[in-house]
Motif scaffolding. Structure first.
Motif, short mmCIF file in Angstrom:
data_model
loop_
_atom_site.label_atom_id
_atom_site.label_comp_id
_atom_site.label_asym_id
_atom_site.label_seq_id
_atom_site.Cartn_x
_atom_site.Cartn_y
_atom_site.Cartn_z
N TYR A 82 -12.41 -3.83 8.73
CA TYR A 82 -11.81 -4.78 7.78
C TYR A 82 -10.50 -4.20 7.33
O TYR A 82 -10.27 -3.00 7.41
CB TYR A 82 -12.76 -5.11 6.62
N PHE A 83 -9.63 -5.05 6.87
CA PHE A 83 -8.28 -4.63 6.60
C PHE A 83 -8.02 -4.61 5.11
O PHE A 83 -8.03 -5.64 4.45
CB PHE A 83 -7.32 -5.59 7.30
N TYR A 84 -7.82 -3.45 4.58
CA TYR A 84 -7.66 -3.31 3.14
C TYR A 84 -6.98 -1.97 2.90
O TYR A 84 -7.24 -1.00 3.61
CB TYR A 84 -9.06 -3.35 2.49
N PRO A 85 -6.09 -1.86 1.90
CA PRO A 85 -5.34 -0.61 1.75
C PRO A 85 -6.19 0.63 1.44
O PRO A 85 -5.74 1.75 1.65
CB PRO A 85 -4.38 -0.88 0.59
N VAL A 125 -14.38 5.09 0.69
CA VAL A 125 -12.99 4.65 0.88
C VAL A 125 -12.12 5.23 -0.22
O VAL A 125 -12.62 5.86 -1.15
CB VAL A 125 -12.90 3.11 0.88
N SER A 140 -0.55 -2.12 -5.75
CA SER A 140 -1.71 -1.26 -5.91
C SER A 140 -1.29 0.18 -5.70
O SER A 140 -0.39 0.46 -4.90
CB SER A 140 -2.79 -1.60 -4.88
N LEU A 141 -1.96 1.08 -6.44
CA LEU A 141 -1.71 2.51 -6.25
C LEU A 141 -2.94 3.11 -5.58
O LEU A 141 -4.07 2.88 -6.02
CB LEU A 141 -1.45 3.18 -7.60
N ILE A 142 -2.71 3.86 -4.51
CA ILE A 142 -3.83 4.37 -3.73
C ILE A 142 -3.90 5.89 -3.79
O ILE A 142 -2.90 6.58 -3.59
CB ILE A 142 -3.72 3.97 -2.24
N LEU B 11 -8.18 -11.88 9.83
CA LEU B 11 -8.95 -10.65 9.63
C LEU B 11 -8.02 -9.44 9.52
O LEU B 11 -8.30 -8.49 8.81
CB LEU B 11 -9.94 -10.43 10.78
N SER B 12 -6.91 -9.49 10.21
CA SER B 12 -5.95 -8.39 10.17
C SER B 12 -4.88 -8.61 9.11
O SER B 12 -3.92 -7.85 9.01
CB SER B 12 -5.28 -8.22 11.53
N ARG B 13 -5.04 -9.68 8.34
CA ARG B 13 -4.10 -10.03 7.27
C ARG B 13 -2.68 -10.19 7.79
O ARG B 13 -1.72 -9.70 7.20
CB ARG B 13 -4.14 -8.98 6.18
N PHE B 83 0.76 8.70 -6.14
CA PHE B 83 -0.03 7.69 -5.44
C PHE B 83 0.81 7.04 -4.34
O PHE B 83 2.04 7.01 -4.43
CB PHE B 83 -0.45 6.57 -6.40
N VAL B 84 0.11 6.51 -3.34
CA VAL B 84 0.78 5.65 -2.37
C VAL B 84 0.85 4.27 -3.01
O VAL B 84 -0.13 3.79 -3.59
CB VAL B 84 -0.01 5.58 -1.04
N LYS B 85 2.01 3.63 -2.91
CA LYS B 85 2.17 2.33 -3.56
C LYS B 85 2.20 1.24 -2.50
O LYS B 85 2.89 1.36 -1.50
CB LYS B 85 3.48 2.34 -4.35
N VAL B 86 1.39 0.22 -2.73
CA VAL B 86 1.30 -0.89 -1.78
C VAL B 86 1.62 -2.18 -2.50
O VAL B 86 1.03 -2.47 -3.55
CB VAL B 86 -0.14 -0.97 -1.20
N VAL B 90 -3.67 -7.67 -3.02
CA VAL B 90 -4.57 -7.27 -1.95
C VAL B 90 -5.95 -7.91 -2.03
O VAL B 90 -6.72 -7.84 -1.09
CB VAL B 90 -4.72 -5.74 -1.87
N ILE B 94 -11.35 -10.93 2.30
CA ILE B 94 -12.01 -9.90 3.09
C ILE B 94 -12.70 -8.87 2.22
O ILE B 94 -12.20 -8.44 1.19
CB ILE B 94 -11.01 -9.24 4.06
N GLU B 95 -13.88 -8.53 2.65
CA GLU B 95 -14.78 -7.65 1.91
C GLU B 95 -14.20 -6.26 1.70
O GLU B 95 -13.58 -5.68 2.58
CB GLU B 95 -16.08 -7.53 2.70
#
Lengths: 489, 97
Positions: A82-85, A125, A140-142, B11-13, B83-86, B90, B94-95
């Motif tokens: 699944y695609f999520y950061p 994750v 979002s901060l990861i 699914l791959s956004r 942090f990595v910033k995105v 999001v 998708i789960e």
């Protein structure tokens, strides 16, 4: 209309290893600098290869053995896409068709048997926090420190029928995890997460077969709801109760139910809609080609089994049957491995001088009354405690004086046997003049003496107390009582 | 061979325009077609080839040093306080694990 509640639980538990599931990064990420426990594997940099952690798999097996599961002789890993950061690889390494543990069960305190479908190994994750801002787009901060921490997922069959049983099951899983040192299982820290699946169905219109809920006749099953974001054991029960009430109300009012995921809001004590699940999840599972099949011999399983110690529910039964300990006391004592082992060692120590049941009961009373009350940062030395308990049993010291002495020794670092020696010496010094003290007390309390002689026997307690006070507790209350009776004749 | 490119993209956004969808679908079908010759191979009685490792040979649980935060973030396009910033919302269909 009468409905049955059908609940299945999915419980994720972070297992307690030193390194991550598929790389050598350290796991202890709590309150650490973000992205400081990260390497090319948990970052999913090109070419990085996962190498499974043996200890993590042992802990997964141990949880399976503690819950009566069958342990697989071959371990397969699969990719769940699944695609999520929070998932840098675009897939999570998990297990699909062949979990490490399957077909287990746990018996709740009320006797209900919860069937476990599977326990499989996967990886946690990253942690992401979502932010809205007026000056820029949402972001979002990861923090990848949590990415790749070993995680096991325990899945029950949809066999639970009440919110209370679901809560008790989660409690028991947490207790097993802590007892066997599989995990600290602190829900607030996210080391354990519970996600119930809930539906309500008309009574008599459905059946459970091989862990599936099937409709009878032309009945159409109501869709199920999954609840996430549950941050405590009590919230498991509350969230399910809320959902059952909500679903029942919607059905009664003729509202159509939809399959959905909801989130528990602990401030408002409600579940809130997150998203609907109109289509089945499409994770495109495939075998993980980077990890070979792992062959597990029966000897390997036996070795893990040797870590299996007596579990709380087994201890409770034994304490009650062998030693006549009350159910309440047995439950309290066995709740933590540390307390249970303190109790058992103290019982053994006291058994050298006392009958084993009496030893157990004294150990239980002193543990629950005195040790729990006094124990702060410092553990009470068991030899000291047993010495005091024996003096108490011999009638040489009152419980109050013993506790006082214990407290004094703990906070002032005194030696308990020295204190006891001094106490007994002053007791025998007092013995000579105790007659005088008793006479003095009688002279000073003419009313009490008159009351006693007039038939009020309860006054005796008061008089004994007066004498004890004057001797500063350093005399045997039974001796004092005998002297008093003699003098009051 | 049919493929639901729209679903796969979701699914791959990846957002695809109708034009892109029309362009990519036959291309991907061609790829699947080429690979599908494998299906014609007779594998009756052939055991699947799987690499095996013994449980005892697995990695022992010994942690080693990770990269530094600076090294970790070196390739991140956006970052903020370690942090990595995105960017972008999001949450979606998708789960999340």
């Amino acid at each position: 209309m009468e409905y049955d509640t059908i609940i299945g639980l999915e419980i994720h538990v972070q297992t307690k290893t030193k390194s991550k599931m598929f790389c050598t990064c350290p796991t202890g990420y709590f309150q650490k600098e973000p992205n400081s426990h990260v390497c090319p594997v948990c970052m999913a940099l090109p070419g990085a290869l996962p190498v499974p952690n043996k200890r993590a798999i042992e802990l997964c097996m141990l949880m399976g053995l503690a819950t009566n599961c069958t342990i697989a002789n071959e371990i397969y890993f699969d990719r769940k896409h699944y695609f999520y950061p929070d998932l840098p690889k675009g897939y999570q390494i998990s297990q699909y068709k062949n979990p490490i543990c399957s077909n287990g069960s746990v018996t709740l305190p009320n006797g209900f048997e919860v069937k476990i479908e599977r326990i499989h190994q996967e990886e946690d994750v990253a942690k992401s926090t979502h932010h809205s801002s007026t000056s820029e787009t949402d972001y979002s901060l990861i923090d990848y420190n949590k990415s790749g921490v070993p995680l096991i997922e325990i899945v029950t069959k949809p066999c639970l029928r009440t919110a209370k049983d679901a809560k008790d099951f989660a409690t028991q899983i947490r207790q097993i995890a802590r007892y066997l040192n599989i995990s600290d299982a602190d829900m607030e820290k996210g080391q354990m997460r519970c996600e119930p699946n809930i539906s309500i169905q008309e009574k008599g219109r459905w059946e459970e077969k091989d862990g599936m809920i099937l409709p009878l006749g032309d009945y159409k099953l109501n869709p199920k709801v999954e609840v996430k974001n549950i941050g405590s054991i009590t919230a498991v029960e509350k969230a399910i109760e809320f959902e059952v009430a909500r679903l029942t109300k919607d059905l009664e009012e003729g509202k159509p139910l939809i399959q959905q995921t909801r989130g528990w809001n602990a401030n408002k004590n409600v579940t809130e809609f997150q998203r609907s699940k109109e289509t089945a999840d499409d994770y495109r599972y495939m075998p993980e080609p980077d990890i070979p099949v792992i062959g597990v011999s029966n000897e390997d399983i036996e070795r893990v089994k040797s870590e299996l110690i007596e579990l709380p529910h087994e201890k409770i039964t034994r304490y009650m049957n062998d030693w006549d300990i009350s159910q309440y006391a047995a439950e309290v004592i066995s709740a933590s491995r540390k307390d249970a082992s303190y109790f058992e060692n103290l019982q053994a120590l006291l058994s050298e001088k006392l009958e084993h049941k009496i030893a157990a009961q004294e150990a239980a009373n002193w543990l629950m009354g005195t040790v729990f009350a006094l124990e702060g940062d410092k553990e009470i030395d068991m030899n000291d405690l047993s010495l005091l308990i024996m003096k108490f049993k011999e009638g040489k010291i009152t419980k109050g004086k013993a506790e006082e002495m214990l407290k004094d020794c703990i906070s002032n670092n005194k030696d308990i046997s020295d204190e006891l020696d001094m106490f007994e010496k002053s007791a025998s010094d007092n013995a000579g003049n105790i007659q005088d003290i008793v006479k003095q007390v009688l002279d000073n309390n003419p009313k009490a003496v008159a009351d006693y002689k007039g038939g009020k026997e309860a006054t005796m307690g008061f008089l004994v107390g007066q004498v004890m006070q004057k001797t500063k507790g350093a005399s045997n209350p039974n001796d004092v009582k005998n002297i008093l009776i003699e003098l009051l004749k | 061979m049919k493929i639901d490119v729209k679903h796969t993209a979701e699914l791959s956004r990846i957002t695809l325009t109708p034009e892109e969808l029309e362009k990519f679908t036959p291309q991907m079908e061609t790829i699947l077609e080429s690979v599908s010759v494998l299906k014609d191979v007779n594998t009756d009685g052939v055991q699947p080839m799987k690499a095996h490792v013994k449980f005892n040979e697995l990695r022992e649980d010994v942690p080693q040093e990770s990269l530094t935060q600076e090294e970790v973030l070196r390739n991140a396009k956006h970052k903020e306080s370690g942090f990595v910033k995105v960017y972008g919302k999001v949450f979606g269909a998708i789960e999340e694990s």
